[in-house]
Design an enzyme around this catalytic site. Structure first.
Site, PDB file in Angstrom:
ATOM      1  N   HIS A  93     170.615 -36.414 -11.796  1.00  0.00           N
ATOM      2  CA  HIS A  93     170.696 -37.797 -11.308  1.00  0.00           C
ATOM      3  C   HIS A  93     169.285 -38.310 -11.040  1.00  0.00           C
ATOM      4  CE1 HIS A  93     171.622 -41.381  -9.139  1.00  0.00           C
ATOM      5  NE2 HIS A  93     171.247 -40.912  -7.968  1.00  0.00           N
ATOM      6  N   HIS A  95     166.813 -42.283 -10.486  1.00  0.00           N
ATOM      7  CA  HIS A  95     166.747 -43.749 -10.414  1.00  0.00           C
ATOM      8  C   HIS A  95     165.724 -44.205 -11.453  1.00  0.00           C
ATOM      9  CE1 HIS A  95     168.300 -44.247  -5.971  1.00  0.00           C
ATOM     10  NE2 HIS A  95     168.993 -43.339  -6.648  1.00  0.00           N
ATOM     11  N   ASP A 118     172.017 -40.797 -32.100  1.00  0.00           N
ATOM     12  CA  ASP A 118     171.707 -39.358 -32.072  1.00  0.00           C
ATOM     13  C   ASP A 118     172.194 -38.708 -30.782  1.00  0.00           C
ATOM     14  OD1 ASP A 118     170.369 -39.344 -34.513  1.00  0.00           O
ATOM     15  OD2 ASP A 118     168.388 -39.652 -33.622  1.00  0.00           O
ATOM     16  N   HIS A 167     173.134 -48.740  -9.018  1.00  0.00           N
ATOM     17  CA  HIS A 167     172.560 -47.485  -8.553  1.00  0.00           C
ATOM     18  C   HIS A 167     171.640 -46.866  -9.622  1.00  0.00           C
ATOM     19  CE1 HIS A 167     173.477 -43.625  -6.030  1.00  0.00           C
ATOM     20  NE2 HIS A 167     172.284 -43.575  -6.566  1.00  0.00           N
ATOM     21  N   TYR A 225     170.547 -30.790 -38.197  1.00  0.00           N
ATOM     22  CA  TYR A 225     169.331 -31.107 -37.452  1.00  0.00           C
ATOM     23  C   TYR A 225     168.959 -29.899 -36.615  1.00  0.00           C
ATOM     24  CZ  TYR A 225     166.159 -33.522 -34.238  1.00  0.00           C
ATOM     25  OH  TYR A 225     165.064 -33.901 -33.500  1.00  0.00           O
TER      26      TYR A 225
END
Lengths: 228, 228, 228, 228
Positions: A93, A95, A118, A167, A225
């Site tokens: 997580h 910001h 992708d 958020h 790939y």
């Protein structure tokens, strides 16, 4: 015990800063040992510059602290994701600037190019707004539930991240390092999508065949790939 | 064998990161030995941080791997360019932020100033959209063909790069280092052009005499820029 | 005498550069020793690259220089803030890019997300315009008075920074380091708010319960963010 | 001979890169020894990474090369400025991102805040467009003449830089270091002005008393900014 996982989680947290996704202490990466049912996560409010393995906390899937200081306030969100999606090995997580701008604008990020394709064949979704009672009673766990809803019946490999409205982003992967890589990609996708709209307010969507080709050549059963 | 070329290609790949053109593994630089008919190119999905000469692949112009791991998935695009344009010694592909924004907006970059005119007298073209069957059968080689079409009957020194729609830029030059320099220039041209349009939505085009003067003093037969 | 405070103020000034808030010499951080009634502040026009403790000045709350070279021209503004708000231990002023853009636009920064809510429950206010006579007679002290007006009857922990119109931000905290942290946060809040408006010209405000939750979990009496 | 000036000019050129004003080789700084009538300037097309004093050229005010390689193609522009303005000791030219955007938009930069007022009391002017014959016959010297026209009857300390339309900024000062400082300031002023217009399309101009106060406290006869 958990030494390898601790190393991976420490490295993932430090990688968030190295990739410019984190200001001050605003971000956290975790990893899980599925056999032991233990999650390693950044401690709350710890600065990145001097972070060491001692700044990680170990918690059970019920949120009980087994080792280390107070875990990140967002721990219940991470735990909800690990509980809902068995394939996840790492959660991140942040910001980060550009993804947070889309989150604050409460807009999903449309698929405008192959960088996005992708990463995922879908727009990056925005989780639903929580009700006042969800915020009051277990805000962080409710946030996890809203993210799970946003993934819906799709697999997490196809939806490697979600925006929390007002958020910022959550991202995940098979390992803490893969979760960081998806957070980096989501940030770059968010940045280029914003710039694209400056140049053409209603961008033409990427044609379906090119979208499918890019996702499949990297993630499909016949992917070609990378080194395998 | 090819040691000098390997060094040049490794250096070109590392320069892409140093110039901020590459996120994660999204980019590749190649170079060609015309006498031997061999191309050196970055291996697929390899991280830049720890890249060494061992992370390069050597392929023939037909795409047969002679040495090293699996070459970049974009190798057939590079090969198509080397086949079409004998003067090319290096080719670069990235998803650099600002050029990719123009590519995703499917807009050519207009010639708004002398930075652009020092690089090319033409707008940076956008290659045509591939048909579904071109995507299905040899997507990467078809991409190369579309780039060749976009250059048209102009010389590659006057069109040193092209945007792939919904994708990103390709650039080239007489050497891998020159290709990197053109990729860097294209990115900066893309960035300043986007900002220019913020300040004046319909910018006045650069006057013809200034455009011609800048391209000619740097690239023309009577060039007087640089040490010669 | 004041050695610890000098170290803290030097570190705060250097942190402004490290966080990218300062161009050339445009910024200053100060700290106060309440017992002795002395303020340590950057000297005027001193470059950051070679700054040492000798480039700090010590002044009384009346502005008398006790030690060091000529203090920052903005010293009377700092002194006005220390006089008005007893709880302040550090004050920072910069011309940081994004906060200065809002200041030049003479617009308060609306609360568009949790990054802002973690910092303050209010929009970042713009101080009032000074009258011509306020500019003539004690411009810098008048500036301080206008900032105090902008905080109004709220506490400084809830209004950790203010924008000076056509100028830039001031921020503060219990220590010089806390003031820097608030200046860093204000800059990031300003940046993401500008980008959010690009994506949605009239963004929906953050819902009240989420705003309250974020400010309270970090700063309220029952805060559960950070190590305590 | 000229050793001190060479050092200052080398340092000024390197500072352009350190401040992020230069991409590849696009920029040059010079300095003058008024007694000897000699100008030291960067050689043409030389990379910054490995630049040493040997990459500088020495020319007379008539443009005759006294020492070193081919001087920057922009040398006649620098010489025109030194000839017109006796007080100049250093001149800088770059294609820095934000100032170049204003130049390509052929817009003067309005005075939107104190960062600008600390630098100049006037908008940053755009030099006039050259005629086709001026471009053909002595393009670079004509460019210098157009810059001199843009300064007009004001003093260079009040107009420390000018934008060339479709091109980029020139800046100057009493020394090469002062010219660099003005180029850095002009770039930041350009950047924040562009961002300000995003937040308020028609920004209110900075009030006259604040504008005057800031320019005077830094540059006026009773200046009280800096160590003196």
């Amino acid at each position: 015990m958990l030494e390898q996982l601790r190393d991976a989680v420490l490295e993932a947290n430090l990688a968030l800063t190295a990739h410019g996704l984190v200001t001050l202490t605003w971000g956290n990466a975790s990893g899980i040992d599925r056999e032991r049912g233990l999650v390693v996560i950044k401690a709350s409010g710890v600065p990145y510059a001097s972070m060491s393995a001692a700044d990680l906390a170990v918690v059970t899937l019920d949120g009980e602290v087994v080792e280390g200081g107070r875990p990140s306030t967002d721990t219940p969100t991470h735990l909800a994701l690990y509980a809902a999606f068995e394939e996840l090995g790492g959660v991140v997580h942040t910001h980060s600037t550009w993804a947070t701008a889309w989150a604050q604008a409460t807009r999903e990020i449309p698929v405008l190019g192959t960088t996005h394709a992708d990463f995922s064949p879908f727009p990056v979704p925005v989780a639903r707004e929580l009700t006042a009672s969800e915020v009051d009673a277990g805000y962080e766990a409710s946030t996890g539930a809203a993210i799970v809803d946003a993934v819906g019946d799709r697999c997490t490999a196809e939806v490697p991240g979600v925006l929390l409205p007002w958020h910022g982003p959550f991202a995940w992967g098979a390992t803490p390092a893969a979760a960081v890589e998806n957070a980096v990609t989501l940030e770059q996708v968010a940045r280029v999508a914003l710039l694209t709209e400056r140049l053409r307010p209603q961008p033409r969507p990427i044609p379906g065949p090119v979208l499918a080709k890019h996702f499949e050549r990297k993630h499909g059963p016949r992917a070609y790939y990378g080194q395998r």
